[in-house]
Design a protein around this motif. Structure first.
Motif, mmCIF file in Angstrom:
data_model
loop_
_atom_site.group_PDB
_atom_site.id
_atom_site.type_symbol
_atom_site.label_atom_id
_atom_site.label_comp_id
_atom_site.label_asym_id
_atom_site.label_seq_id
_atom_site.Cartn_x
_atom_site.Cartn_y
_atom_site.Cartn_z
ATOM 1 N N LYS A 28 -6.115 -17.496 53.987
ATOM 2 C CA LYS A 28 -6.830 -16.392 52.819
ATOM 3 C C LYS A 28 -5.944 -16.249 51.739
ATOM 4 C CE LYS A 28 -10.046 -15.869 55.898
ATOM 5 N NZ LYS A 28 -10.141 -14.885 57.037
ATOM 6 N N ASP A 29 -4.723 -16.157 51.704
ATOM 7 C CA ASP A 29 -3.810 -15.770 50.422
ATOM 8 C C ASP A 29 -3.396 -16.819 49.734
ATOM 9 O OD1 ASP A 29 -3.927 -12.873 51.421
ATOM 10 O OD2 ASP A 29 -2.706 -13.867 53.029
ATOM 11 N N GLN A 30 -4.512 -17.382 49.130
ATOM 12 C CA GLN A 30 -4.468 -18.752 48.673
ATOM 13 C C GLN A 30 -3.521 -18.565 46.992
ATOM 14 O OE1 GLN A 30 -8.367 -19.365 48.779
ATOM 15 N NE2 GLN A 30 -8.732 -19.224 46.360
ATOM 16 N N ASP A 31 -3.307 -17.491 46.597
ATOM 17 C CA ASP A 31 -2.680 -17.121 45.280
ATOM 18 C C ASP A 31 -1.173 -16.778 45.402
ATOM 19 O OD1 ASP A 31 -3.700 -13.830 44.839
ATOM 20 O OD2 ASP A 31 -3.242 -14.699 46.336
ATOM 21 N N ASP A 32 -0.676 -16.729 46.900
ATOM 22 C CA ASP A 32 0.640 -16.334 47.063
ATOM 23 C C ASP A 32 1.490 -17.595 47.467
ATOM 24 O OD1 ASP A 32 2.953 -15.334 47.950
ATOM 25 O OD2 ASP A 32 2.318 -13.548 48.998
ATOM 26 N N ASP A 33 2.466 -18.042 46.378
ATOM 27 C CA ASP A 33 3.066 -19.103 46.651
ATOM 28 C C ASP A 33 4.083 -18.921 47.499
ATOM 29 O OD1 ASP A 33 1.722 -20.613 44.350
ATOM 30 O OD2 ASP A 33 3.304 -19.871 42.966
ATOM 31 N N ALA A 34 4.655 -17.940 47.801
ATOM 32 C CA ALA A 34 5.558 -17.773 49.063
ATOM 33 C C ALA A 34 4.900 -18.112 50.301
ATOM 34 C CB ALA A 34 6.203 -16.291 48.694
ATOM 35 N N ARG A 35 3.757 -17.771 50.443
ATOM 36 C CA ARG A 35 3.198 -18.175 51.794
ATOM 37 C C ARG A 35 2.862 -19.584 52.019
ATOM 38 N NH1 ARG A 35 -0.344 -12.787 52.827
ATOM 39 N NH2 ARG A 35 0.923 -11.089 52.133
ATOM 40 N N ARG A 36 2.795 -20.102 50.849
ATOM 41 C CA ARG A 36 2.372 -21.766 50.997
ATOM 42 C C ARG A 36 3.718 -22.544 51.015
ATOM 43 N NH1 ARG A 36 -1.533 -22.378 46.092
ATOM 44 N NH2 ARG A 36 -1.203 -24.458 46.541
ATOM 45 N N GLU A 277 17.893 -22.695 57.702
ATOM 46 C CA GLU A 277 18.136 -22.403 56.456
ATOM 47 C C GLU A 277 16.753 -22.335 55.915
ATOM 48 O OE1 GLU A 277 20.478 -21.647 53.873
ATOM 49 O OE2 GLU A 277 21.622 -21.599 55.827
ATOM 50 N N GLN A 278 15.717 -23.257 56.345
ATOM 51 C CA GLN A 278 14.355 -23.046 56.004
ATOM 52 C C GLN A 278 13.706 -21.660 56.506
ATOM 53 O OE1 GLN A 278 13.272 -26.869 57.748
ATOM 54 N NE2 GLN A 278 12.923 -27.643 55.772
ATOM 55 N N ILE A 279 14.034 -21.265 57.533
ATOM 56 C CA ILE A 279 13.618 -19.899 58.040
ATOM 57 C C ILE A 279 14.022 -18.980 56.869
ATOM 58 C CG2 ILE A 279 13.989 -18.104 59.586
ATOM 59 C CD1 ILE A 279 13.860 -20.466 61.705
ATOM 60 N N LYS A 280 15.572 -18.891 56.473
ATOM 61 C CA LYS A 280 16.113 -18.066 55.665
ATOM 62 C C LYS A 280 15.501 -18.041 54.313
ATOM 63 C CE LYS A 280 20.458 -17.449 55.318
ATOM 64 N NZ LYS A 280 21.993 -17.355 55.127
ATOM 65 N N ASP A 281 15.239 -19.349 53.853
ATOM 66 C CA ASP A 281 14.333 -19.259 52.559
ATOM 67 C C ASP A 281 13.041 -19.014 52.585
ATOM 68 O OD1 ASP A 281 16.716 -20.821 51.478
ATOM 69 O OD2 ASP A 281 15.704 -23.017 51.705
ATOM 70 N N TYR A 282 12.472 -19.212 53.658
ATOM 71 C CA TYR A 282 10.833 -18.800 53.643
ATOM 72 C C TYR A 282 10.902 -16.883 53.588
ATOM 73 C CZ TYR A 282 6.235 -18.233 54.958
ATOM 74 O OH TYR A 282 4.863 -17.514 55.089
ATOM 75 N N LEU A 283 11.848 -16.467 54.356
ATOM 76 C CA LEU A 283 11.944 -15.091 54.467
ATOM 77 C C LEU A 283 12.231 -14.525 53.220
ATOM 78 C CD1 LEU A 283 13.626 -14.314 58.165
ATOM 79 C CD2 LEU A 283 11.230 -14.123 57.339
ATOM 80 N N ARG A 284 13.151 -15.157 52.333
ATOM 81 C CA ARG A 284 13.430 -14.705 50.870
ATOM 82 C C ARG A 284 12.345 -14.829 50.149
ATOM 83 N NH1 ARG A 284 18.803 -18.488 50.224
ATOM 84 N NH2 ARG A 284 20.412 -17.068 51.059
ATOM 85 N N LEU A 285 11.670 -15.785 50.090
ATOM 86 C CA LEU A 285 10.410 -16.041 49.339
ATOM 87 C C LEU A 285 9.413 -14.900 49.720
ATOM 88 C CD1 LEU A 285 10.099 -19.821 49.286
ATOM 89 C CD2 LEU A 285 10.423 -18.365 47.301
ATOM 90 N N SER A 286 9.088 -14.591 50.805
ATOM 91 C CA SER A 286 7.994 -13.747 51.509
ATOM 92 C C SER A 286 8.212 -12.204 51.471
ATOM 93 C CB SER A 286 7.687 -14.106 53.058
ATOM 94 O OG SER A 286 7.280 -15.422 53.254
ATOM 95 N N LEU A 287 9.347 -11.893 51.609
ATOM 96 C CA LEU A 287 10.139 -10.398 51.927
ATOM 97 C C LEU A 287 11.008 -10.037 50.542
ATOM 98 C CD1 LEU A 287 10.810 -10.489 55.436
ATOM 99 C CD2 LEU A 287 8.771 -9.990 54.530
ATOM 100 N N GLY A 288 11.147 -10.999 49.768
ATOM 101 C CA GLY A 288 12.283 -10.623 48.706
ATOM 102 C C GLY A 288 13.649 -11.052 49.113
ATOM 103 N N ARG A 289 14.585 -11.438 48.190
ATOM 104 C CA ARG A 289 15.741 -11.959 48.578
ATOM 105 C C ARG A 289 16.620 -11.077 49.475
ATOM 106 N NH1 ARG A 289 18.483 -16.421 46.601
ATOM 107 N NH2 ARG A 289 20.802 -16.538 47.359
ATOM 108 N N GLN A 290 16.573 -9.866 48.884
ATOM 109 C CA GLN A 290 17.687 -9.204 49.847
ATOM 110 C C GLN A 290 16.942 -8.743 51.072
ATOM 111 O OE1 GLN A 290 18.997 -5.423 47.785
ATOM 112 N NE2 GLN A 290 19.790 -4.475 49.623
ATOM 113 N N ARG A 291 16.022 -8.392 51.026
ATOM 114 C CA ARG A 291 15.204 -7.725 52.542
ATOM 115 C C ARG A 291 14.962 -9.227 53.317
ATOM 116 N NH1 ARG A 291 14.484 -4.733 56.682
ATOM 117 N NH2 ARG A 291 12.544 -5.054 57.538
ATOM 118 N N GLY A 292 14.733 -10.277 52.791
ATOM 119 C CA GLY A 292 14.600 -11.548 53.760
ATOM 120 C C GLY A 292 15.873 -11.916 54.397
ATOM 121 N N GLU A 293 16.952 -11.644 53.479
ATOM 122 C CA GLU A 293 18.243 -11.881 54.202
ATOM 123 C C GLU A 293 18.741 -10.933 55.340
ATOM 124 O OE1 GLU A 293 21.187 -12.379 51.094
ATOM 125 O OE2 GLU A 293 20.399 -14.464 50.270
#
Length: 699
Positions: A28-36, A277-293
């Protein structure tokens, strides 16, 4: 020149239509690069050349960049190892396989995005045409097997549901064959579910590409679940004339038959799991760097939950849930974080948010009362159970009206469904139907429907293990891991002290009938602890979460040697099965078949395979004799065992099955006295055997 440009513009318009439709069904969220964000598959196996039809897929190369591999295009969007990566020459067919939630559909979208960034009409850039094969189920039912194998029939099967008119279908088909379009067929397992249809599909694909005698510079990618691929490909000797111990691939035989002209190169690409590492990268992109880490460091402490996040789909569900509901992290982290908990929390949050939004809208409009929840998920679960039993997965208009929990049933009409689906990101609207954006959500709701039925039994003062759906689905359903988790976390079943999964399977395994064990009561009582240990361990092998370890970086351990299960399998195979209760054998035979199937060709399991094969044959003879002599026990139990043995033997493609049925014609023992539902199941098994082994008139 003008005609060529018009043709290019035409295929671009058709491809844009296919892309938008595929995109709408996938997220649904086609405009959100982080989720892609999704990783790229990393293991490549190929089988090509003159002897392709008789060969294995052999590991050929470390996959560096599948976009380069499949398109041979170089740009700033590809990695900096263009020269290192091998590139396929057209024509070719690539099969992309992976377990559920590992990013197969997302990969299709990403390669579409990659190609769409090149200028339209550039001669070296094929136009991507993605097709969600789930939409082709109705077409597959309408077309006969022979029609599917013709060029026109295959084109109508995969392109007709989207493009409709024959002129457009022919235009897109021509573009695929001459290399102007890259045909991307997603989720073959959503439309095909047995080896016969599987073989027919790929025979049709070859006929489609070879319509003019020799294929042009075409490209085709087909995605499917890894479990499905191995189930239909392994040991298909009735479809391919090979020696019993010679492994071969049905798909290669159909794409490159011995009598065919010219080999069609075929590649198998295995989708890998996310790394840490890919899990960490995805969480950074989706939640913001600090919150993702921060979330990554916290979730890493919870083994089961963190293991689940190696699947991209579940990681995306987790990130979306935590972004909108940060408090959900605490409940998921304790105590287990099973995938069923994650999906359940995600669905409940959507339900809660939709209800709150509807209430606010009603208040703003000064309505006297809220209209209630948009969807009744309990009814949705029961509707999914019914769909699953019929081999379907989409809700039609009547089913939609039933599960929409609004007071005014007019809100279930098609004109309003789009709005309702918009509030549930796991649902997709298709004309007069609603289906799930990913099959894993459908499987979750089927399991939820089974548990709802068990809870209703308990509320009426009955036993949860009287649920026929539970006793059936715990054996042969895709969602049995979800089912176990939902049973063990049900508050209703807990209050009734009926939430023990293993205890619920005791009745259906014959443990409550000491007199029904041919070994005798005394011997049964003495051996019961070992019998229970074996049964529980084997059921664990089918229903427990994947036992991933840190060294695996999330890789699927389904083919790993699990010491406890292997020990119990070998103990079971070393026993005299004539002394066991027939219902105990029903469970154990299915569990052992599930365990041995992916190991069927492993050298270390040759003796065990022979033992299991022999046990099935001997037990089938015994069960048939006992079934015909009801005085020795309840006939329905032996009927159930016959059905389960034939199911397992056909599933494993054991070549003696048609011969056995010819020697023991079903018309002589399969009569109206069979228990009605067992009668229906065995009828389906016999039908499947006729198709699997191509012996329609043999018995």
């Amino acid at each position: 020149m003008g005609k060529a440009k018009a043709r290019a513009n035409g295929i671009e318009a058709f491809a844009a239509r296919a892309y938008e439709e595929f995109l709408r069904h996938s997220r649904k969220d086609q405009d959100d690069d982080a989720r892609r964000y999704v990783h790229r598959p990393s293991h490549l196996l190929t089988a090509s050349g003159p002897d392709c039809a008789g060969s294995r897929f052999n590991r050929a190369a470390k996959q560096l960049d599948p976009f380069i591999l499949l398109t041979a295009l170089q740009s700033e969007f590809t990695a900096n190892h263009y020269e290192e990566q091998i590139r396929f020459r057209t024509p070719f067919i690539a099969l992309l396989i992976g377990s559920f939630g590992t990013g197969k559909s997302e990969f299709v979208l990403r390669i579409c995005d990659f190609l769409r960034k090149f200028p339209a009409g550039e001669t070296s850039r094929p136009t991507p045409v993605p097709i969600n094969l789930a939409l082709c189920r109705s077409a597959a039912k309408r077309l006969s097997e022979n029609e599917k194998r013709t060029p026109a029939g295959f084109a109508q099967l995969v392109l007709g549901p989207l493009f409709g008119d024959k002129k457009t279908v022919c235009a897109v088909a021509d573009a695929v064959r001459d290399g102007r379009a890259f045909l991307l067929l997603d989720a073959l397992d959503e439309v095909i579910d047995d080896p016969v249809e599987h073989a027919s599909f790929f025979a049709g694909l070859r006929a489609f590409l070879f319509e003019k005698g020799k294929p042009g510079p075409c490209r085709v990618l087909v995605t499917m679940r890894e479990e499905y691929f191995h189930a239909v490909e392994q040991h298909s000797h009735r479809l391919i004339d090979r020696a019993p111990d010679e492994h071969c691939y049905l798909v290669l035989d159909r794409l490159n038959p011995p009598e065919g002209h010219g080999p069609l190169p075929v590649a198998l690409i295995e989708v890998d799991y996310f790394t840490d590492e890919q899990i960490k990268d995805y969480l950074r992109l989706s939640l913001g760097r600090q919150r993702g880490e921060e979330v990554f460091e916290e979730v890493k402490l919870h083994f089961v939950l963190f293991s689940s996040l190696h699947r991209p789909l579940l990681l995306r569900v987790f990130a979306d849930l935590i972004r909108d509901h940060p408090e959900a992290l605490a409940s998921l982290s304790s105590p287990a974080g099973h995938p069923a908990d994650l999906i359940g929390a995600y669905i409940e949050s959507i339900d809660r948010d939709a209800h709150q939004r509807q209430t606010l809208l009603n208040q703003a409009a000064h309505l006297a009362k809220a209209t209630g929840r948009l969807w009744d998920f309990r009814k949705l679960a029961r509707a999914c159970m019914s769909l699953y039993s019929r081999g379907e997965s989409a809700l039609d208009r009547d089913a939609i009206a039933e599960v929409v929990g609004a007071a005014d049933t007019e809100s279930a009409h098609v004109d309003s469904v789009q709005m309702l689906v918009h509030k549930c990101s796991f649902l997709v609207h298709d004309l007069d139907t609603v289906r799930f954006a990913h099959r894993v959500f459908f499987e979750y709701f089927v399991a939820r429907g089974v548990v709802d039925e068990m809870e209703e039994l308990v509320d009426r003062g009955e036993r949860a293990d009287d649920s026929e759906a539970f006793n059936q689905y715990v054996l042969n359903s895709d969602m049995r891991k979800f089912l176990r988790r939902l049973v063990e976390t049900s508050e209703t079943l807990k209050r009734a002290n009926q939430a023990s999964f293993h205890q619920l399977t005791k009745k259906s395994c014959g443990f409550e009938e000491p007199a029904g064990w041919p070994m005798g009561r005394a011997a049964f009582v003495a051996l019961r602890p070992q019998l229970e240990r074996c049964q529980e361990c084997l059921v664990d092998g089918m229903t427990a979460p994947d036992p991933q370890d840190e060294s695996s970086s999330g890789r699927d351990p389904s083919l790993a040697q699990t010491d406890d299960i292997a020990e119990q399998v070998r103990w079971f195979l070393g026993q005299d099965h004539g002394t066991f209760h027939p219902l105990y054998l029903v469970y154990c035979y299915h569990a052992v078949a599930t365990y041995l199937k992916p190991r069927w060709l492993s050298g270390i399991w040759v003796d065990d395979r022979w033992l299991f094969d022999n046990h099935l044959r001997v037990s089938l003879d015994r069960a048939l004799a006992q079934r015909c002599t009801p005085k020795t026990g309840e006939a329905w139990q032996w009927q159930h065992l016959i059905e389960r043995i034939l199911f397992a033997a056909a599933w494993l493609r054991l070549r003696w099955v048609p011969g056995w049925l010819k020697e023991h014609p079903p018309r002589e023992w399969f009569d109206a006295e069979w228990e009605p539902k067992s009668h229906g199941r065995l009828s389906r098994v016999l039908r499947d055997i006729r198709e699997i082994f191509d012996v329609r008139d043999a018995f």
